[in-house]
Enzyme design. Structure first.
Site, short mmCIF file in Angstrom:
data_model
loop_
_atom_site.label_atom_id
_atom_site.label_comp_id
_atom_site.label_asym_id
_atom_site.label_seq_id
_atom_site.Cartn_x
_atom_site.Cartn_y
_atom_site.Cartn_z
N LYS A 10 9.77 102.04 67.78
CA LYS A 10 8.52 101.37 67.43
C LYS A 10 7.91 100.61 68.63
CE LYS A 10 9.58 100.94 62.49
NZ LYS A 10 9.61 100.03 61.31
N PHE A 58 2.40 93.97 52.91
CA PHE A 58 2.51 94.04 54.37
C PHE A 58 1.89 95.31 54.96
CE2 PHE A 58 6.57 95.52 52.53
CZ PHE A 58 6.67 96.80 53.09
N THR A 92 16.80 96.81 57.28
CA THR A 92 15.38 96.64 57.63
C THR A 92 15.13 95.30 58.31
OG1 THR A 92 14.83 97.93 55.66
CG2 THR A 92 13.03 96.70 56.69
N HIS A 116 12.45 103.45 63.39
CA HIS A 116 12.25 104.05 62.07
C HIS A 116 13.17 105.25 61.93
CE1 HIS A 116 10.20 105.87 58.59
NE2 HIS A 116 10.41 107.03 59.22
P1 GDP Z 1 12.99 100.95 56.49
O1 GDP Z 1 13.18 102.24 55.73
O2 GDP Z 1 14.27 100.20 56.77
O3 GDP Z 1 12.17 101.12 57.75
O4 GDP Z 1 12.17 99.96 55.53
P2 GDP Z 1 10.99 100.21 54.46
O5 GDP Z 1 10.77 101.67 54.20
O6 GDP Z 1 11.29 99.34 53.28
O7 GDP Z 1 9.71 99.58 55.16
C1 GDP Z 1 9.03 100.28 56.18
C2 GDP Z 1 8.72 99.33 57.30
O8 GDP Z 1 7.82 98.32 56.83
C3 GDP Z 1 9.92 98.53 57.84
O9 GDP Z 1 10.72 99.23 58.76
C4 GDP Z 1 9.23 97.33 58.45
O10 GDP Z 1 8.67 97.65 59.73
C5 GDP Z 1 8.09 97.09 57.47
N1 GDP Z 1 8.47 96.11 56.43
C6 GDP Z 1 9.35 96.27 55.41
N2 GDP Z 1 9.43 95.17 54.64
C7 GDP Z 1 8.55 94.28 55.18
C8 GDP Z 1 8.15 92.95 54.83
O11 GDP Z 1 8.64 92.36 53.87
N3 GDP Z 1 7.21 92.36 55.63
C9 GDP Z 1 6.66 92.99 56.71
N4 GDP Z 1 5.74 92.35 57.44
N5 GDP Z 1 7.01 94.25 57.06
C10 GDP Z 1 7.94 94.88 56.31
#
Ligand code: GDP
Length: 138
Positions: A10, A58, A92, A116
């Site tokens: 990223k 978000f 995450t 990611h």
């Molecule tokens: P991942 O699969 O671990 O990447 O997580 P997710 O699929 O749940 O979320 C996608 C991306 O969104 C994450 O990698 C973070 O960059 C972002 N993200 C997830 N949860 C949050 C949050 O609560 N706040 C913010 N600002 N970004 C978030």
């Protein structure tokens, strides 16, 4: 089972100079890099990629961040690639990531979390096809 997954270094990690170190972790974990490219993406492109998150609070901030500077797009291959990359990435939120994971070492926040990785076979197929053409994946 030999499997492919879509990974992104990223913009935070690229900006902080961690690209080489993260690629080394990926190499050491036994992944083959099938395709790789450095690219800056637009906000609409980020919105399409993260469409599953479009209802989340978000979403605007996340897609703004992902289009804030160059990132590294990759297709990675190994046995059990999807789950193994998720394990190597860590949770995450880097505050909850296990010791030794990429997010523990290189991520700064729940949003700016360095890497990611696709979370399932169907999402991997969508995400690989979103960024790469078939001829790039030989
Ligand atoms: P991942 O699969 O671990 O990447 O997580 P997710 O699929 O749940 O979320 C996608 C991306 O969104 C994450 O990698 C973070 O960059 C972002 N993200 C997830 N949860 C949050 C949050 O609560 N706040 C913010 N600002 N970004 C978030």
């Amino acid at each position: 089972m030999l499997q492919r997954t879509l990974s992104i270094i990223k913009p935070d990690a690229v900006r902080n100079g961690f690209t080489g170190a993260i690629l080394a972790e990926i190499h050491r974990a036994g992944f083959r890099i099938v395709a790789i490219g450095k690219q800056s993406i637009s906000k609409p492109e980020a919105e399409g990629f993260y469409a599953v998150h479009s209802g989340k609070p978000f979403f605007d901030s996340l897609t703004g961040f992902m289009s804030s500077g160059p990132l590294i797009l990759m297709v990675l291959e190994k046995d059990n690639a999807i789950a193994d990359l998720r394990k190597l990435m860590g949770a995450t939120d880097p505050a909850n990531a296990e010791e030794g994971t990429i997010r523990k070492k290189f991520a700064g926040s729940i949003q700016e979390n360095a890497i990611h990785g696709s979370d399932a076979e169907e999402t991997a197929a969508f995400e690989i096809g979103y960024w790469f053409a078939g001829y790039e994946l030989i």
